[in-house]
Design a protein around this motif. Structure first.
Motif, mmCIF file in Angstrom:
data_model
loop_
_atom_site.group_PDB
_atom_site.id
_atom_site.type_symbol
_atom_site.label_atom_id
_atom_site.label_comp_id
_atom_site.label_asym_id
_atom_site.label_seq_id
_atom_site.Cartn_x
_atom_site.Cartn_y
_atom_site.Cartn_z
ATOM 1 N N UNK A 208 -44.982 -3.785 -68.382
ATOM 2 C CA UNK A 208 -46.303 -3.262 -68.040
ATOM 3 C C UNK A 208 -46.286 -2.470 -66.736
ATOM 4 N N UNK A 209 -45.346 -2.750 -65.869
ATOM 5 C CA UNK A 209 -45.225 -2.028 -64.594
ATOM 6 C C UNK A 209 -44.291 -0.820 -64.703
ATOM 7 N N UNK A 210 -43.759 -0.585 -65.880
ATOM 8 C CA UNK A 210 -42.865 0.548 -66.081
ATOM 9 C C UNK A 210 -41.410 0.255 -65.803
ATOM 10 N N UNK A 211 -41.062 -0.984 -65.486
ATOM 11 C CA UNK A 211 -39.678 -1.338 -65.171
ATOM 12 C C UNK A 211 -38.876 -1.407 -66.468
ATOM 13 N N UNK A 212 -37.789 -0.686 -66.514
ATOM 14 C CA UNK A 212 -36.954 -0.642 -67.707
ATOM 15 C C UNK A 212 -36.201 -1.960 -67.872
ATOM 16 N N UNK A 213 -36.266 -2.511 -69.080
ATOM 17 C CA UNK A 213 -35.575 -3.758 -69.405
ATOM 18 C C UNK A 213 -34.382 -3.464 -70.312
ATOM 19 N N UNK A 214 -33.299 -4.218 -70.189
ATOM 20 C CA UNK A 214 -32.221 -4.080 -71.167
ATOM 21 C C UNK A 214 -32.666 -4.639 -72.515
ATOM 22 N N UNK A 215 -31.992 -4.213 -73.583
ATOM 23 C CA UNK A 215 -32.362 -4.733 -74.898
ATOM 24 C C UNK A 215 -31.727 -6.101 -75.137
ATOM 25 N N UNK A 216 -31.945 -6.640 -76.329
ATOM 26 C CA UNK A 216 -31.526 -8.015 -76.612
ATOM 27 C C UNK A 216 -30.015 -8.196 -76.550
ATOM 28 N N UNK A 217 -29.259 -7.112 -76.661
ATOM 29 C CA UNK A 217 -27.796 -7.217 -76.597
ATOM 30 C C UNK A 217 -27.307 -7.471 -75.169
ATOM 31 N N UNK A 218 -28.194 -7.263 -74.197
ATOM 32 C CA UNK A 218 -27.848 -7.458 -72.788
ATOM 33 C C UNK A 218 -28.920 -8.339 -72.144
ATOM 34 N N UNK A 219 -28.829 -9.656 -72.330
ATOM 35 C CA UNK A 219 -29.910 -10.535 -71.904
ATOM 36 C C UNK A 219 -30.126 -10.609 -70.396
ATOM 37 N N UNK A 220 -29.085 -10.329 -69.602
ATOM 38 C CA UNK A 220 -29.236 -10.455 -68.149
ATOM 39 C C UNK A 220 -28.250 -9.494 -67.492
ATOM 40 N N UNK A 221 -28.746 -8.315 -67.119
ATOM 41 C CA UNK A 221 -27.846 -7.299 -66.570
ATOM 42 C C UNK A 221 -27.324 -7.700 -65.199
#
Length: 509
Positions: A208-221
């Protein structure tokens, strides 16, 4: 970087899926093609939103608004009754413009044409200015051009591994961890290959704040970066100045500074920034430079040292301005393929100007294909020698978990790596050779020089190398780096025995 076939380019929906847009409030039918046209069902690539055709005096102009490339201008727009024809291009000069048509029938406009590998055939209905505002592609200001300071990184050409050549977008956290472990176990890390770079395919959605998240293949960058760092290596990542990456994931468009801060918080050490969909938005050399400068400045302001790799395929003489926008390396060519023909064309013929190469900034003829199986061992040795003699980045592109002994020997030859990594940072240049023979010289920091001799023929080649004919003083003895042996120079000449597409690489003191 090569764009994936479109069945892979849209990771969620697939190329043949249709996006069902919200119900469109229809306005009264029209008997003119001019005006706003709202597009309903559309393939996700390029994600058509609307078309607008306007007349000013006797001149027609128009645009098609897309998710990938923003407002694509209708070039050479002309009318023939109820049919408009025009050209559309996505900003890639190699592909050129494609002819499209817009046909009015019964109050519906049928728009059809090709973009990249996708054929588009969609229906549009008349729309209002309010609908046009709702579907408008967002635009953001670019910074004024200026020279950024040197970030102090990449004092020698970067060395490491990238996921793209072997895995394309099918990469995940587990594989990256296994690659990191294999880099250590195989001796590649200790040979200097310290960057582990995740290419396209890691991106998820923005919160919601626009912060890009990794997808499910990368649970914790952040945890993945910590894992790589704990093994004495560095983690790299990939993005684009456009709204979409080449494989159809989220780019950094409109979120440049935010993404740079996110990468820094995760512990990222290297960013490859691939023009991709940005080529349809940034259509002038100045705009491309400004877009790359924007991320260069954002990385420098992020609080973390991050090597900056520019990937815009060598356009607009990138080596002349790559440093000024904060870059440490810049792609000089189209994507490499695992064939001798592709490697040779890139390495011998199109790898930028040597005058742009030096400490902190490097011509990048793309990643190494060594170990992927498309060339012979002799061709792979030529690949390695050609990149080393030109002081090119050495970024591996094979599966190091399943590497044979010969591939490992090519990639870990310390004397060859030393040529590439020499502290002087001088590139090698071609100084002679006739026919299939190509001879290159690279000065080295200790006063010696490297001499690479390539056979570009598919047949063996036996010859002699005359130092005098090359304008060089003949030494008594030179070291051939692949064999690791000294070779005597008799009467100012060096004997050569080159296999098909093979090389000999010497250090001359």
């Amino acid at each position: 970087m090569r764009t994936l076939p479109l069945r892979l380019a849209v990771p969620v929906l697939g190329a043949c899926s249709l996006v069902l847009t919200p119900a469109v409030a229809r306005v009264a039918p029209t008997n003119t093609i001019e005006g706003i046209w709202v597009i309903g069902e559309t393939p996700p690539f390029p994600g058509l939103r609307m078309a607008r055709i306007e007349r000013r005096g006797d001149t027609l102009s128009g645009t098609i608004t897309t998710d990938w490339y923003g407002d694509m201008p209708m070039q050479n727009l002309r009318m023939d009754g109820a049919v408009a024809s025009f050209e559309i291009d996505n900003g890639n000069p190699r592909l050129g413009a494609k002819t499209w048509t817009a046909t009015l029938s019964g109050g519906t406009l049928r728009i059809a044409g090709d973009v990249w590998h996708q054929h588009v055939d969609v229906a549009a209905v008349p729309g209002t200015e309010a609908q046009a505002r709702a579907r408008a592609f967002p635009t953001y200001p670019l910074p004024a051009l200026r020279a950024l300071p040197d970030n102090g990184l990449a004092r020698t050409p970067p060395m490491g591994w990238s996921s793209w050549n072997k895995f394309a977008a099918e990469i995940d956290d587990k594989t990256v961890r296994q690659i990191a472990d294999a880099m250590v176990a195989s001796g590649l890390r200790d040979a200097g290959y310290v960057h582990i770079n995740i290419d396209d395919g890691w991106q998820g959605k923005r919160d919601a704040q626009g912060v890009l998240q990794p997808n499910a293949k990368f649970p914790d960058m952040k945890a993945l970066a910590d894992y790589v760092h704990a093994r004495g290596m560095k983690l790299g990542i990939y993005s684009s100045p456009g709204p979409k990456t080449c494989a159809g994931y989220e780019g950094s468009y409109g979120h440049v500074e935010q993404d740079a801060r996110t990468f820094a918080a995760w512990g990222i050490d290297y960013l490859k920034y691939d023009l991709c969909s940005g080529e349809g938005i940034y259509r002038t050399p100045e705009a491309v430079k400004a877009a790359y400068q924007q991320m260069g400045a954002a990385l420098q302001a992020s609080g973390r040292p991050i090597v900056y790799s520019l990937c815009q395929y060598g356009r607009n003489d990138v080596g002349a301005w790559g440093r000024a926008v904060g870059g440490n390396l810049w792609r000089t060519t189209r994507d490499i393929e695992d064939t001798y023909e592709s490697m040779a064309k890139i390495g011998f013929d199109t790898n930028g100007s040597p005058e742009h190469v030096g400490v902190g900034g490097w011509n990048d003829p793309d990643m190494l294909e060594i170990g992927n199986g498309g060339m012979t061992p002799d061709e792979y040795r030529s690949h390695m020698a050609l990149w080393a003699i030109q002081a090119a980045p050495l970024i591996l592109g094979h599966d190091v978990r399943a590497m044979d002994a010969e591939t490992r020997a090519i990639l870990t030859n310390a004397a060859v790596i030393a040529v590439d990594q020499d502290a002087l940072g001088a590139p090698g240049v071609r100084i002679g050779g006739e026919g299939a023979l190509s001879i290159w010289r690279k000065p080295l920091a200790d006063g010696s020089y490297a001499l690479a001799v390539f056979n570009r023929s598919a047949a063996p080649l036996a010859s002699t190398l005359s130092f005098a004919a090359l304008g060089l003083t003949a030494p008594e003895m030179v070291t051939e780096l692949w064999a690791g042996r000294q070779v005597a120079v008799a009467d100012g000449a060096l004997p050569l025995a080159l296999p098909p597409h093979g090389t000999m690489l010497f250090r001359v003191r």
